[in-house]
Design an enzyme around this catalytic site. Structure first.
Site, PDB file in Angstrom:
ATOM      1  N   LYS A 130       0.880  -1.022  -0.352  1.00 38.44           N
ATOM      2  CA  LYS A 130      -0.422  -0.020  -0.366  1.00 38.44           C
ATOM      3  C   LYS A 130       0.900   1.172  -0.113  1.00 38.44           C
ATOM      4  CE  LYS A 130      -4.269   1.422  -0.086  1.00 38.44           C
ATOM      5  NZ  LYS A 130      -5.499  -0.281   0.101  1.00 38.44           N
ATOM      6  N   ASP A 170      -7.194   4.320  -4.725  1.00 40.19           N
ATOM      7  CA  ASP A 170      -7.789   3.971  -3.173  1.00 40.19           C
ATOM      8  C   ASP A 170      -8.233   5.469  -3.217  1.00 40.19           C
ATOM      9  OD1 ASP A 170      -7.468   2.134  -0.790  1.00 40.19           O
ATOM     10  OD2 ASP A 170      -7.286   3.802   0.250  1.00 40.19           O
TER      11      ASP A 170
HETATM   12  P1  NDP Z   1     -13.290   7.594  -2.408  1.00 34.32           P
HETATM   13  O1  NDP Z   1     -11.982   8.101  -2.792  1.00 34.32           O
HETATM   14  O2  NDP Z   1     -13.627   7.033  -3.693  1.00 34.32           O
HETATM   15  O3  NDP Z   1     -13.946   8.139  -1.644  1.00 34.32           O
HETATM   16  C1  NDP Z   1     -14.265   7.736  -0.562  1.00 34.32           C
HETATM   17  C2  NDP Z   1     -15.974   7.974   0.387  1.00 34.32           C
HETATM   18  O4  NDP Z   1     -15.004   7.804   1.816  1.00 34.32           O
HETATM   19  C3  NDP Z   1     -16.341   9.776   0.525  1.00 34.32           C
HETATM   20  O5  NDP Z   1     -17.315   9.877   0.006  1.00 34.32           O
HETATM   21  C4  NDP Z   1     -15.186  10.331   1.421  1.00 34.32           C
HETATM   22  O6  NDP Z   1     -15.899  11.672   1.969  1.00 34.32           O
HETATM   23  C5  NDP Z   1     -15.153   9.153   2.299  1.00 34.32           C
HETATM   24  N1  NDP Z   1     -14.138   9.345   3.309  1.00 34.32           N
HETATM   25  C6  NDP Z   1     -13.160   9.217   3.596  1.00 34.32           C
HETATM   26  N2  NDP Z   1     -12.518   9.361   4.627  1.00 34.32           N
HETATM   27  C7  NDP Z   1     -13.437   9.920   5.687  1.00 34.32           C
HETATM   28  C8  NDP Z   1     -13.311  10.030   7.050  1.00 34.32           C
HETATM   29  N3  NDP Z   1     -11.792  10.197   7.265  1.00 34.32           N
HETATM   30  N4  NDP Z   1     -14.641  10.091   7.289  1.00 34.32           N
HETATM   31  C9  NDP Z   1     -15.083  10.429   6.318  1.00 34.32           C
HETATM   32  N5  NDP Z   1     -15.583   9.652   5.264  1.00 34.32           N
HETATM   33  C10 NDP Z   1     -14.326  10.293   5.112  1.00 34.32           C
HETATM   34  O7  NDP Z   1     -12.345   6.427  -2.150  1.00 34.32           O
HETATM   35  P2  NDP Z   1     -12.275   4.380  -2.330  1.00 34.32           P
HETATM   36  O8  NDP Z   1     -14.330   4.154  -2.863  1.00 34.32           O
HETATM   37  O9  NDP Z   1     -12.402   3.697  -2.984  1.00 34.32           O
HETATM   38  O10 NDP Z   1     -12.356   4.120  -1.192  1.00 34.32           O
HETATM   39  C11 NDP Z   1     -13.144   3.731   0.545  1.00 34.32           C
HETATM   40  C12 NDP Z   1     -12.661   2.615   1.104  1.00 34.32           C
HETATM   41  O11 NDP Z   1     -13.018   1.061   0.199  1.00 34.32           O
HETATM   42  C13 NDP Z   1     -11.252   2.396   1.669  1.00 34.32           C
HETATM   43  O12 NDP Z   1     -11.611   2.246   2.950  1.00 34.32           O
HETATM   44  C14 NDP Z   1     -10.073   2.300   0.964  1.00 34.32           C
HETATM   45  O13 NDP Z   1      -9.006   1.754   1.376  1.00 34.32           O
HETATM   46  C15 NDP Z   1     -11.433   0.644   0.339  1.00 34.32           C
HETATM   47  N6  NDP Z   1     -11.327   0.555  -0.827  1.00 34.32           N
HETATM   48  C16 NDP Z   1     -10.965   0.991  -1.959  1.00 34.32           C
HETATM   49  C17 NDP Z   1     -10.955   0.122  -2.744  1.00 34.32           C
HETATM   50  C18 NDP Z   1     -10.894   0.451  -4.932  1.00 34.32           C
HETATM   51  O14 NDP Z   1     -10.866  -0.557  -5.609  1.00 34.32           O
HETATM   52  N7  NDP Z   1     -11.144   1.315  -4.898  1.00 34.32           N
HETATM   53  C19 NDP Z   1     -10.632  -1.411  -3.115  1.00 34.32           C
HETATM   54  C20 NDP Z   1     -10.894  -2.091  -1.909  1.00 34.32           C
HETATM   55  C21 NDP Z   1     -10.905  -1.367  -0.711  1.00 34.32           C
HETATM   56  P3  NDP Z   1     -15.283  12.611   1.188  1.00 34.32           P
HETATM   57  O15 NDP Z   1     -16.222  12.617  -0.077  1.00 34.32           O
HETATM   58  O16 NDP Z   1     -15.994  13.819   1.645  1.00 34.32           O
HETATM   59  O17 NDP Z   1     -14.047  12.574   0.428  1.00 34.32           O
HETATM   60  O1  2IT Z   2      -7.787  -1.739  -0.911  1.00 36.94           O
HETATM   61  C1  2IT Z   2      -7.332  -1.793  -1.774  1.00 36.94           C
HETATM   62  O2  2IT Z   2      -7.690  -3.714  -2.347  1.00 36.94           O
HETATM   63  C2  2IT Z   2      -7.790  -1.124  -2.802  1.00 36.94           C
HETATM   64  N1  2IT Z   2      -7.355  -0.027  -2.626  1.00 36.94           N
HETATM   65  C3  2IT Z   2      -7.707  -2.288  -4.312  1.00 36.94           C
HETATM   66  C4  2IT Z   2      -5.752  -2.379  -4.655  1.00 36.94           C
HETATM   67  C5  2IT Z   2      -5.624  -2.721  -6.450  1.00 36.94           C
HETATM   68  O3  2IT Z   2      -4.496  -2.716  -6.457  1.00 36.94           O
HETATM   69  O4  2IT Z   2      -5.983  -2.745  -6.833  1.00 36.94           O
END
Ligand code: NDP
Ligand code: 2IT
Length: 451
Positions: A130, A170
């Protein structure tokens, strides 16, 4: 060989805490895994002998670097960037990049540690890593984002590679940022290789990668419910987050006949008792990826919804809950509220959104609980498929990828059953995921000897 002395769980955790002072998220993630692993390896000498957990809980390397960039006014800004390469026993390092002001070494070490188990669970050949930076993309212009991404890659490029380490998105890193970083990598190295995933379709990206994490989480939820003779049809879902994972989870819940009544962002949550339609979800996607504004504007667009500033959605009555925003966003009190209101399943779309107290509450209540390392693995799984497509210089069609995603999520569910099914027929998915993820990595490490 003589049998060596073994530390017990508490002694092990005391060591982890001593070696990682102030890294609360990392210690939390290790504790959650170690408890199950210690129980599992109690009668398995080889895992003790080779100190497997001790070694997985010490990243192969933590790379930290300065990222300088110029803002639109000409000010020089300095951020800190990292790549944590946790373990590459079963494949090249793989895992996302996060740009958020809360990013620090503890957060990235926890995410890289979790990623090692998650990637193993997918069945694909990927190690765990990461990275990211304490950079806040909010309020920055396109040019500022581009300059930051280029500067970040100007250091990162020497540590990554298609067969070495393959970053992706992420929090705060989506298609736009991946484009800027891929462009810079290509410019520096003069190589067009699959060094990043989540790329645009025009330059080596994969269909279904954008949707994969949210869709995959809902497939996992569906598998869990079906295992208990139930399904998503007619269920009311409470979802947190409004980003990539949350919006695609909402979309898939809708497609499978459920009703989504909340989404949230860092400012608060929206409660829409009528349920979200595809049009409403599309508006949220546009608001967050194009306008980059607040979710509260939803009220101006759609009647009948309410905005709860500074609050999280766990008090809203639901059948199923999907925390899809960030770590430790659901604590013990939230968990009790959900259960009191009749929630029967919780499926983590984010990484470690439920804290240790919350997990204990869910476990004691015996509800279906899917830990992120199992349920959100669909994203990295399709990233793995993007790597395969890049290696063969071909692009697979959408139906193939949708099928592969569904079958990978089913495979993860079944791997969890293998180690998590209890005598009474209920399933401890946390234990199942931890052990199934561990065994593959551990056996590979044993094959390598002491390295
Ligand atoms: P995005 O940046 O697309 O969205 C994140 C969302 O969460 C936004 O709505 C943001 O609010 C909110 N957010 C972020 N940080 C905080 C915080 N500290 N407190 C409150 N709200 C918060 O990220 P993703 O959707 O990609 O990721 C979301 C989660 O999923 C994370 O934990 C990530 O590690 C996990 N994840 C993502 C993957 C991926 O493929 N993208 C794969 C597996 C897991 P705002 O809009 O106000 O910033
Ligand atoms: O937390 C996760 O699994 C991710 N943000 C996706 C990682 C990836 O390599 O697609």
């Amino acid at each position: 060989m003589a049998v060596k002395d073994h530390v017990n769980f508490e002694q092990f955790m005391a060591g982890v805490e001593r070696r990682n002072p102030h890294q609360t998220e990392f210690v939390q993630a290790v504790r959650e895994v170690a408890e199950d692993i210690f129980e599992f390896i109690a009668d398995k000498e080889k895992y003790h002998e080779f100190q497997i957990l001790r070694r997985i809980a010490e990243p192969d390397r933590v790379i930290s670097f300065r990222v300088c960039w110029e803002d639109d006014k000409g000010n020089i800004r300095v951020q800190r960037g990292w790549r944590v390469q946790n373990n590459n026993s079963i494949g090249p390092y793989k895992g996302g990049l996060r740009f958020h002001p809360s990013v620090n070494e503890s957060v990235l070490k926890f995410l890289a540690f979790e990623q090692t188990f998650k990637n193993s669970l997918t069945g694909l050949p990927m190690g765990g890593a990461k990275g990211g930076a304490n950079f806040n993309p909010k309020g920055k212009s396109e040019h500022e984002i581009m300059r930051f991404c280029q500067s970040f890659m100007t250091e990162l490029y020497r540590h990554v590679g298609a067969d070495v380490d393959v970053p992706a998105g992420d929090i705060g890193v989506g298609a736009r940022e991946i484009g800027f970083m891929f462009g810079q990598y290509k410019r520096i190295t003069n190589q067009f290789t699959g060094v990043l995933t989540g790329k645009g379709l025009e330059y080596g990206g994969s269909l279904v990668r954008t949707e994969a994490t949210g869709y995959g989480a809902v497939y996992f939820l569906d598998n869990m419910l079906k295992h208990r003779g139930n399904d998503i049809v007619g269920k009311t879902a409470v979802i947190s987050g409004a980003g990539n994972v949350a919006t695609h989870a909402a979309e898939k819940i809708l497609q499978l006949g459920g009703k989504v009544v909340t989404l949230s962002d860092s400012q608060g949550f929206i409660h829409d008792p009528d349920g979200m339609t595809q049009e409403k979800i599309d508006w949220v996607k546009h608001q967050k990826t194009v306008v980059r504004g607040s979710l509260s504007d939803y009220l101006k667009e759609f009647k009948g919804a309410r905005w709860y500033a500074g609050d999280r959605p766990w008090g809203v009555t639901c059948d199923v809950a999907l925390p899809c925003a960030t770590q430790n966003e659901l604590n013990g009190n939230d968990a009790r509220k959900l259960i009191e209101n009749g929630c029967i399943a919780v499926c983590e779309g984010a990484n470690m959104p439920t804290d240790l107290d919350g997990m204990r509450v869910f476990k004691e209540a015996g509800i279906c609980f899917a830990p992120g390392k199992a349920s959100n693995a669909g994203g990295v799984a399709v990233s793995g498929l993007e790597m395969s497509q890049n290696s063969e210089r071909l692009s697979w069609d959408e139906a193939t990828l949708q099928d592969r995603l569904r079958s990978i999520m089913r495979g993860i569910h079944d791997r969890c059953l293998e180690y998590g099914e209890k005598e009474d027929g209920t399933v401890d998915y946390v234990r199942g995921a931890n052990i199934a993820g561990f065994v593959k990595v551990a056996d590979a490490m044993i094959a390598y000897g002491v390295v």
